[in-house]
Design a protein around this motif. Structure first.
Motif, PDB file in Angstrom:
ATOM      1  N   TYR A   3       0.833  -1.198   0.000  1.00  0.00           N
ATOM      2  CA  TYR A   3       0.000   0.000   0.000  1.00  0.00           C
ATOM      3  C   TYR A   3       0.868   1.248   0.000  1.00  0.00           C
ATOM      4  CZ  TYR A   3      -4.146  -2.814   1.082  1.00  0.00           C
ATOM      5  OH  TYR A   3      -5.164  -3.708   1.032  1.00  0.00           O
ATOM      6  N   VAL A   4       0.242   2.295  -0.501  1.00  0.00           N
ATOM      7  CA  VAL A   4       0.888   3.613  -0.486  1.00  0.00           C
ATOM      8  C   VAL A   4       0.076   4.509   0.435  1.00  0.00           C
ATOM      9  CG1 VAL A   4       1.626   5.576  -1.881  1.00  0.00           C
ATOM     10  CG2 VAL A   4       1.634   3.279  -2.861  1.00  0.00           C
ATOM     11  N   PHE A   5       0.772   5.257   1.303  1.00  0.00           N
ATOM     12  CA  PHE A   5       0.088   6.118   2.265  1.00  0.00           C
ATOM     13  C   PHE A   5       0.574   7.548   2.132  1.00  0.00           C
ATOM     14  CE2 PHE A   5      -0.094   1.913   4.077  1.00  0.00           C
ATOM     15  CZ  PHE A   5      -1.381   1.828   4.582  1.00  0.00           C
ATOM     16  N   SER A   6      -0.328   8.447   2.500  1.00  0.00           N
ATOM     17  CA  SER A   6       0.020   9.862   2.568  1.00  0.00           C
ATOM     18  C   SER A   6      -0.876  10.501   3.622  1.00  0.00           C
ATOM     19  CB  SER A   6      -0.184  10.521   1.200  1.00  0.00           C
ATOM     20  OG  SER A   6       0.198  11.865   1.246  1.00  0.00           O
ATOM     21  N   ILE A   7      -0.409  11.600   4.197  1.00  0.00           N
ATOM     22  CA  ILE A   7      -1.140  12.196   5.319  1.00  0.00           C
ATOM     23  C   ILE A   7      -1.043  13.709   5.232  1.00  0.00           C
ATOM     24  CG2 ILE A   7       0.867  12.090   6.846  1.00  0.00           C
ATOM     25  CD1 ILE A   7      -1.041  11.485   9.152  1.00  0.00           C
ATOM     26  N   ARG A   8      -2.068  14.370   5.764  1.00  0.00           N
ATOM     27  CA  ARG A   8      -2.034  15.834   5.866  1.00  0.00           C
ATOM     28  C   ARG A   8      -2.734  16.231   7.161  1.00  0.00           C
ATOM     29  NH1 ARG A   8      -6.473  18.073   1.461  1.00  0.00           N
ATOM     30  NH2 ARG A   8      -8.236  16.831   2.213  1.00  0.00           N
ATOM     31  N   CYS A   9      -2.600  17.501   7.508  1.00  0.00           N
ATOM     32  CA  CYS A   9      -3.151  17.943   8.780  1.00  0.00           C
ATOM     33  C   CYS A   9      -3.690  19.356   8.665  1.00  0.00           C
ATOM     34  CB  CYS A   9      -2.078  17.891   9.871  1.00  0.00           C
ATOM     35  SG  CYS A   9      -0.702  19.011   9.565  1.00  0.00           S
ATOM     36  N   MET A  10      -4.452  19.727   9.647  1.00  0.00           N
ATOM     37  CA  MET A  10      -4.909  21.108   9.779  1.00  0.00           C
ATOM     38  C   MET A  10      -5.324  21.352  11.230  1.00  0.00           C
ATOM     39  SD  MET A  10      -8.747  21.309   8.132  1.00  0.00           S
ATOM     40  CE  MET A  10      -8.783  23.081   8.349  1.00  0.00           C
ATOM     41  N   LYS A  11      -5.689  22.562  11.515  1.00  0.00           N
ATOM     42  CA  LYS A  11      -6.075  22.902  12.892  1.00  0.00           C
ATOM     43  C   LYS A  11      -7.290  22.061  13.282  1.00  0.00           C
ATOM     44  CE  LYS A  11      -6.592  27.055  15.692  1.00  0.00           C
ATOM     45  NZ  LYS A  11      -7.982  27.421  15.928  1.00  0.00           N
ATOM     46  N   GLU A  12      -7.244  21.652  14.511  1.00  0.00           N
ATOM     47  CA  GLU A  12      -8.223  20.672  14.967  1.00  0.00           C
ATOM     48  C   GLU A  12      -9.668  21.151  14.824  1.00  0.00           C
ATOM     49  OE1 GLU A  12      -7.948  19.831  19.102  1.00  0.00           O
ATOM     50  OE2 GLU A  12      -8.500  17.737  18.836  1.00  0.00           O
ATOM     51  N   ASP A  13      -9.864  22.428  15.037  1.00  0.00           N
ATOM     52  CA  ASP A  13     -11.238  22.937  14.968  1.00  0.00           C
ATOM     53  C   ASP A  13     -11.688  23.219  13.546  1.00  0.00           C
ATOM     54  OD1 ASP A  13      -9.723  25.111  14.366  1.00  0.00           O
ATOM     55  OD2 ASP A  13     -10.323  26.316  16.095  1.00  0.00           O
ATOM     56  N   GLY A  14     -10.861  22.919  12.624  1.00  0.00           N
ATOM     57  CA  GLY A  14     -11.268  23.083  11.225  1.00  0.00           C
ATOM     58  C   GLY A  14     -11.034  24.472  10.680  1.00  0.00           C
ATOM     59  N   LYS A  15     -10.513  25.368  11.480  1.00  0.00           N
ATOM     60  CA  LYS A  15     -10.209  26.703  10.980  1.00  0.00           C
ATOM     61  C   LYS A  15      -8.832  26.678  10.312  1.00  0.00           C
ATOM     62  CE  LYS A  15     -12.924  29.157  14.446  1.00  0.00           C
ATOM     63  NZ  LYS A  15     -12.901  30.086  15.608  1.00  0.00           N
ATOM     64  N   GLY A  16      -8.770  27.380   9.274  1.00  0.00           N
ATOM     65  CA  GLY A  16      -7.494  27.409   8.573  1.00  0.00           C
ATOM     66  C   GLY A  16      -7.517  26.517   7.342  1.00  0.00           C
ATOM     67  N   TYR A  17      -6.398  26.022   6.997  1.00  0.00           N
ATOM     68  CA  TYR A  17      -6.245  25.299   5.739  1.00  0.00           C
ATOM     69  C   TYR A  17      -5.556  23.968   5.998  1.00  0.00           C
ATOM     70  CZ  TYR A  17      -7.057  29.985   3.907  1.00  0.00           C
ATOM     71  OH  TYR A  17      -7.583  31.212   3.655  1.00  0.00           O
ATOM     72  N   TRP A  18      -5.914  23.016   5.154  1.00  0.00           N
ATOM     73  CA  TRP A  18      -5.206  21.741   5.187  1.00  0.00           C
ATOM     74  C   TRP A  18      -3.773  21.946   4.704  1.00  0.00           C
ATOM     75  CZ3 TRP A  18      -6.607  17.452   7.522  1.00  0.00           C
ATOM     76  CH2 TRP A  18      -7.959  17.145   7.700  1.00  0.00           C
ATOM     77  N   SER A  19      -2.917  21.210   5.293  1.00  0.00           N
ATOM     78  CA  SER A  19      -1.537  21.231   4.785  1.00  0.00           C
ATOM     79  C   SER A  19      -1.493  20.488   3.450  1.00  0.00           C
ATOM     80  CB  SER A  19      -0.597  20.547   5.781  1.00  0.00           C
ATOM     81  OG  SER A  19      -0.843  19.142   5.784  1.00  0.00           O
ATOM     82  N   ASP A  20      -0.385  20.589   2.805  1.00  0.00           N
ATOM     83  CA  ASP A  20      -0.192  19.752   1.620  1.00  0.00           C
ATOM     84  C   ASP A  20      -0.093  18.294   2.061  1.00  0.00           C
ATOM     85  OD1 ASP A  20      -0.112  21.969  -0.078  1.00  0.00           O
ATOM     86  OD2 ASP A  20       2.040  22.264   0.295  1.00  0.00           O
ATOM     87  N   TRP A  21      -0.305  17.428   1.113  1.00  0.00           N
ATOM     88  CA  TRP A  21      -0.137  16.008   1.417  1.00  0.00           C
ATOM     89  C   TRP A  21       1.347  15.713   1.655  1.00  0.00           C
ATOM     90  CZ3 TRP A  21      -3.930  12.873   2.676  1.00  0.00           C
ATOM     91  CH2 TRP A  21      -5.219  13.138   2.217  1.00  0.00           C
ATOM     92  N   SER A  22       1.578  14.859   2.557  1.00  0.00           N
ATOM     93  CA  SER A  22       2.961  14.500   2.855  1.00  0.00           C
ATOM     94  C   SER A  22       3.503  13.621   1.724  1.00  0.00           C
ATOM     95  CB  SER A  22       3.035  13.728   4.169  1.00  0.00           C
ATOM     96  OG  SER A  22       2.454  12.444   3.995  1.00  0.00           O
ATOM     97  N   GLU A  23       4.765  13.391   1.801  1.00  0.00           N
ATOM     98  CA  GLU A  23       5.369  12.462   0.837  1.00  0.00           C
ATOM     99  C   GLU A  23       4.724  11.075   1.011  1.00  0.00           C
ATOM    100  OE1 GLU A  23       9.452  12.055   1.771  1.00  0.00           O
ATOM    101  OE2 GLU A  23       9.098  11.721   3.895  1.00  0.00           O
ATOM    102  N   GLU A  24       4.705  10.333  -0.082  1.00  0.00           N
ATOM    103  CA  GLU A  24       4.063   9.016  -0.045  1.00  0.00           C
ATOM    104  C   GLU A  24       5.043   7.977   0.484  1.00  0.00           C
ATOM    105  OE1 GLU A  24       2.642   8.249  -3.933  1.00  0.00           O
ATOM    106  OE2 GLU A  24       1.132   9.837  -3.896  1.00  0.00           O
ATOM    107  N   LYS A  25       4.531   7.112   1.277  1.00  0.00           N
ATOM    108  CA  LYS A  25       5.335   6.005   1.793  1.00  0.00           C
ATOM    109  C   LYS A  25       4.561   4.710   1.574  1.00  0.00           C
ATOM    110  CE  LYS A  25       9.127   7.773   3.063  1.00  0.00           C
ATOM    111  NZ  LYS A  25       9.590   7.975   4.402  1.00  0.00           N
TER     112      LYS A  25
END
Lengths: 985, 212
Positions: free
Chosen positions: A350-372
């Motif tokens: 499998y290939v995985f990738s992850i991104r994050c943002m502020k917990e309350d949903g304010k703001g913007y998602w980060s870019d997707w991380s590198e794939e592993k």
């Protein structure tokens, strides 16, 4: 160059008269020239009277400037403005009205008699209509514009001075534009640059162009504190604030300002923490767990608890698949650094990738991380409890590998090369590592043949088999056991029904292949496809499909590449023949155009040929070729050609014309044109040259033939013209001299008198009488007599004598009375002319003598006669005699007349016959052809004495060379002249 | 003023407010959304973290990580604590005012020692902005707090003169500041800032009837 902020103004010195304004202006320009350069110089050219210089050049400028500077110095050097315009350099809103005032200085009024009524306003060089002027008082004039749209720079105030000379007083730069619009759509985002640094970038809509220099400033402040403005660089719609602080509300707005006003956007108030786009989690790792359906992800966050809590988004896909799956968001809605992904397939990567943002949903998602990537563990032996409780968890491979073949029958008609190939099972199907594949091949046509078994670890096997029907089975074996077998029937011939209506078309970025099933029941289908390329062989990929499927999306298809797709229906008892279709996932225009050239060029047509584009160059289906051709100055003609053709004939071309032709290949998505090719049509068409050349040749041949015939018929005449009869000089002699009176010139019996060969040449004696004084009347009598006798020949030097008298015997004869007779004989009796040049004003006397010689004079001889009278003529005449004299061998160095004298000595009694004496120059004296010996002797004596100044007459030589008559060679020279006439001996 | 009693005081306050509104042009006069307690608590938490990182960095960067010479147990009196009792946030005002000044001194000192753009300067400036941000929030939360002085008081005449002493003093201030912020943050997390507001609200509510 930017316009000077302070436009040139007319100024004058206190003591200057108005008429010298130009000088002042020049001086002012000189100063400004040093600082403002070419633009000022251009203005200077327009203003200074030095425009009288035609063909401006720098020397003229320099000279003119010097003059003006000198004048300036002489006038005191103080300059003052003669007026000015209010307002100075205004910035005006488009569409507004505008009034400018030109105010004259009183000083100018004093000495110049100029008033506001004389002011004219100009925009650039265009005079503004006087309706827009208003004379406010004697020194102020105004101009009003109701709409500044018509304004331009510069606006100048000018005055008509005495003599209708227009002078510029002042000028201003007018700038027209719009006030700034209120910036809109202001928004900001905080980018995390590193773990501890952030920057805030705000963007906005600056509105319409103002045509003015408009400054945008991003302003921001806290409630209790303001910060320096952020000024955009290079753009007018965004600015980045490098340092921001979280958890403090900040008010942000944009201010736009130009010369016409300011405008502010609506402010936004925010806490920068609410607009953060964090950096994506990094150092992502995927670790397999004991459970074969679970993989554990772990990562590091680059923004943490003190700043914000995060939520995450995890996506994954099976490697080779393009579809992503996502972990439910509620499972990752809190800050964490690891997560266990469940429900995965065993032994699957499998290939995985992850991104994050502020917990309350304010703001913007980060870019997707590198794939592993990570692979789940094998299902076998992993958990006995699970195996025991769930019997469906099969350890053996769950299915047999799909099997297919490629048959190559090209080597031998009696046997095949069978390439067996099968696909590796998916991890979820293999349930572990496949240890080997076991194949069996059974010849169905012969029951006696043993079963052949092969164990291989690869996924292909090549066999050499005789033609026949075979059944091939393959099973995959892992540590737990063998898979069910996959069976493939290889019939002797694919005689079954094929699929119908095969088609391939792109759908949803995939290539869809569909077909209509045959009427018979189909066990399964095999779809083959390969990338067609001119550079490499077609590598076949394939896929088996159930018999109830009538279409498939083929994955992994590259755009702009041509694929050959073949579908085989497999029946229980055989195999249908394959149906093929070519397809593109995406088309593009060809990568190059066809290269066209001519195969044959005619007068009005040309046959063009080209090579088809290779499949790699096509990038799509070539729908047509387009031929574009034109003459150098003509319109382009377009011809569309079917793509199956590689040749086309252009017709109705103009002959002898240069054509340029190029060719365009078109696909559904565009065209590409090849290189130009030029050719010139022929001037003549096929057969035209032959049609011209053959008649011309025939005509030429005919003319030649006629000419030959004519020449043949007229050969005598031609012979006479081309090859005149040249008498033999050795046989020539002077047969007779005929100084008789015309009545006595009866030469009818000439032949008798001068037998053939007795006279071989004609001699000409010219006696110039330039110095006639040396001859007595008696000496000239014979010439006068001769003149009278030869009345018809007088004045015709071309008769028998003259300058070229002997060149044409016939002419000579024609002058005689009996020309008929003389023309018909080769031994023509001819005349010689003895010319006595006139003395002073006296008419020269011509004396004709007659010769039997037909010897023509040579050109040199004729020329020598032309030079008669010149000192240089003597050698020529000597040459003449030498040519014709027989004793040249013994007396080569002697002058001709010496030889003549020798003859004279031999025949002293016939000195009259001494006719070949020519004396030229002042020393030349005509010799009398007297009848009496004494006279002749006296004359000769006189001549010799007279010519004693010459160099050639030497009596002693005569004596030394005395020859007998018998010894005298036969010559054209008159050897014997009887006394009393010119009768030859 | 004192003789005329309360009405004059009110009048003076109103006049002062009007004067401030008049003196601050444009956007300055616009009311800004007041900060929330949660924001301020989060800021304090962030500042506690930031103060600790700053001290660690400073100590290492200035080569003062020997014998814990910076980690004094005698912090400046304005950073002594812990902050106890209600209104923790409100009590942060004065230490932050002093810290604002102290950070200005440290920054000015480090500007003389470090090249422009040095990491220590970036961190000090960031901490300084946080302090000022906290003061801004506190002023928004507690308008009754006196405004910050527009200009800093003159430096103490007994201030250190040698570079080392300046470094050491800065380091000790940062250490004390980090500890102070850690204590404050912990106390805020433990007790929250609501009590102060609630108490003030209740006080205001009880006081309301007494207003003229």
């Amino acid at each position: 160059m930017e316009a000077p902020s302070h436009p040139p103004r007319l100024s004058t010195g206190k003591k200057l008269q108005f008429g010298k304004l130009n000088l002042q202006l020049a001086a002012r320009w000189l100063i400004m020239l040093l600082t403002s350069g070419e633009e000022i110089l251009q203005d200077f050219r327009e203003r200074i009277p030095c425009r009288m210089f035609s063909g401006w050049n720098w020397v003229a400028y320099g000279f003119c400037l010097l003059l003006n500077v000198y004048s300036l110095e002489a006038s005191g050097g103080l300059v003052q403005s003669c007026g000015h315009i209010i307002p100075e350099s205004p910035v005006l809103a488009i569409g507004s009205n505008f009034t400018a005032l030109c105010i004259l200085n009183e000083s100018c009024l004093d000495f110049g008699n100029i008033y506001a009524s004389q002011i004219i306003w100009k925009i650039k060089n265009r005079v503004i209509p006087k309706e827009q002027y208003r004379e406010i008082n004697r020194t102020v004039s105004s101009v009003t514009f109701n709409d500044t749209s018509s304004l331009a720079t510069p606006l100048t105030c000018n005055i008509i001075a005495d003599g209708q000379i227009e002078q510029n007083i002042y000028g201003i730069t007018v700038t027209v534009g719009l006030p700034p619009e209120k910036p809109k759509n202001l928004s900001c985002i905080v980018h995390q640059l590193s773990q501890l640094t952030y920057s805030m970038t705000c963007t906005w809509d600056p509105g319409t162009d103002t045509f003015l220099d408009t400054q945008f400033r991003l302003k921001y402040r806290w409630a209790q504190e303001s910060f320096p403005d952020c000024i955009p660089t290079d753009v007018n719609n965004s600015c980045t604030i490098p340092d921001i602080n979280f958890f403090v509300n900040v008010e942000i707005w944009v201010e736009a300002a130009n010369a016409l006003g300011k405008a502010e956007s609506d402010p936004i108030v925010l806490d920068p923490i609410d607009i953060v786009k964090p950096l994506s989690p990094h150092n992502l790792s995927v670790n397999s767990e004991i459970v074969p359906t679970v993989l554990m992800l772990s990562w590091e966050n680059r923004i943490g608890d003190p700043v914000m809590n995060l939520k995450f988004n995890i996506r994954y896909r099976i490697i080779g698949d393009t579809n992503w799956m996502e972990i439910p968001s509620e499972d990752t809605a809190s800050t964490r650094t690891s997560f266990n992904v469940q429900g995965l397939r065993p032994y699957t990567e499998y290939v995985f990738s992850i991104r994050c943002m502020k917990e309350d949903g304010k703001g913007y998602w980060s870019d997707w991380s590198e794939e592993k990537t990570g692979i789940t563990t094998e299902a076998a032996f992993h958990d006995i409890a699970v195996v025991e409780s769930n019997c469906k968890l099969i350890r053996k491979p769950s299915k047999g590998p799909p099997l297919w073949r490629i048959i190559d029958a090209s080597h031998s008609p009696a046997s095949w090369t069978v390439h067996l190939m099968w696909k590796a099972l998916k991890p979820s199907e293999a349930n572990g590592v496949i240890l080997q594949y076991e194949l069996t091949v059974r010849d169905k046509s012969s029951l006696s043949c043993p079963l052949e078994k092969y164990n291989v670890t690869s996924t292909n096997l090549t066999l050499q088999l005789p033609n026949g029907t075979y059944e091939v089975t393959v099973i995959a074996r892992n540590g737990a056991g063998a898979s069910p077998p996959s069976v493939l029937l290889i019939p002797a011939s694919n005689s079954k029904a094929p699929v119908k209506n095969l088609r391939a078309l792109p759908k949803y970025d995939k290539l869809w292949v569909g077909w209509t099933a045959p009427n018979s029941y189909v066990l399964k289908y095999v779809v083959e496809w390969c990338l067609l390329s001119s550079r490499s062989a077609c590598i076949i990929e394939w896929q088996t499909l159930p018999g109830d499927v009538q279409g498939i999306y083929i994955k992994g298809i590259k755009p702009f590449k041509c694929y050959l797709i073949t579908v085989y229906p497999l029946y229980a008892d055989g195999q249908g023949s394959g149906q093929s279709v070519q397809a593109y996932l995406k088309q593009d225009r060809p990568s190059k155009g066809p290269t066209v050239q001519t195969k044959k060029v005619g007068k009005a047509e040309a046959v063009l040929t080209w090579n088809r584009l290779t499949v790699d160059e096509q990038n799509g289906f070539i729908r047509n070729y387009t031929i574009l051709y034109k003459t150098i100055d003509g319109n382009e003609t377009v011809v569309t050609v079917d793509p199956s053709k590689t040749e086309y004939t252009l017709s109705s071309l103009t002959s002898d014309t240069l054509y340029t032709v190029r060719m365009m290949a078109s696909t559904d998505n565009g065209s590409r044109t090849g290189p130009d090719f030029t050719f010139t049509t022929q001037k003549f068409g096929k057969g035209e040259i032959e049609a011209i050349v053959v008649p011309v040749c025939l005509a030429f041949l005919l003319i030649v033939l006629l000419a030959v015939l004519f020449c043949f018929n007229k050969r005598d005449l031609i012979k006479k013209h081309i090859w005149p009869i040249v008498p033999d000089p050795s046989k020539s002699n002077i047969a007779q001299w005929s100084p008789q009176v015309p009545a006595k010139h009866n030469f009818s019996s000439k032949d008798q008198m001068y037998p053939e060969g007795s006279f071989t040449d004609v001699s000409v004696v010219e006696i110039e009488a330039d110095d006639k004084k040396s001859f007595s009347e008696q000496d000239l009598k014979p010439f006068d007599l001769l003149k009278k006798e030869k009345s018809t020949s007088e004045g015709h030097s071309s008769g028998i004598g003259g300058s070229s008298c002997m060149s044409s015997p016939r002419q000579s004869v024609s002058d005689s009375d009996d020309s008929e007779t003389t023309q018909n004989t080769s031994s023509t009796v001819q005349y010689s002319t003895v010319v006595l040049n006139g003395y002073r004003d006296q008419t020269p006397v011509q004396v004709f003598s007659r010769s039997e010689s037909t010897q023509p004079l040579l050109d040199s001889e004729e020329r020598s006669e032309d030079h008669a009278g010149g000192g240089d003529s003597t050698p020529e005449r000597q040459q003449y005699f030498r040519q014709n004299g027989g004793q040249d061998e013994t007396n080569e160095d002697r002058p001709c007349f010496e030889r003549t004298k020798q003859i004279a000595h031999a025949n002293e009694g016939d000195l009259v016959g001494f006719v070949q004496l020519q004396i030229s120059g002042q020393s030349s004296q005509p010799l009398g052809l007297g009848m009496e010996k004494n006279i002749r002797e006296a004359a000769l004596s006189n001549v010799l004495q007279t010519s004693s100044e010459g160099q050639t007459v030497r009596p002693e030589i005569v004596e030394e060379n005395t020859l007998s008559v018998d010894e005298m060679p036969k010559s054209y020279l008159p050897q014997t002249v009887r006394q009393g006439g010119y009768m030859p001996q | 003023m004192r003789c005329h009693g309360r009405p004059w005081a009110v009048l003076a306050a109103v006049t002062k407010g009007l004067l401030i509104l008049w003196a601050v042009p444009g956007q300055e006069g616009r009311p800004l959304k007041a900060p929330t307690v949660q924001q301020t608590q989060a800021l304090v938490k962030l500042m506690a973290e930031d103060a600790q990182e700053l001290f660690t960095f400073y100590e290492k960067d200035q080569h003062l990580a020997i014998h814990n010479i910076c980690r004094t147990n005698e912090p400046p009196h304005w950073l002594q604590g812990p902050v106890k009792g209600p209104c923790v946030l409100q009590r942060l005002w004065q230490p932050m005012v002093r810290m604002d000044q102290a950070l200005q001194d440290i920054i000015r000192h480090q500007r003389d020692l470090s090249p422009p753009g040095a990491e220590i300067l970036r961190r000090l400036n960031n901490t300084h902005r946080n302090v000022r941000g906290l003061l801004n929030n506190l002023a928004g939360l507690f308008p009754a707090l006196s405004p910050r002085p527009s200009h800093r008081p003159p430096p103490s005449p007994a201030g250190p003169t040698s570079i080392f002493k300046q470094k050491l003093q800065g380091c000790r201030i940062l250490w004390s500041y980090a500890r102070f912020m850690a204590r404050s943050s912990a106390q805020l997390e433990a007790r929250g800032g609501r009590r102060c507001r609630e108490r003030r609200r209740s006080q205001r509510g009880s006081r309301t009837p007494a207003r003229p």
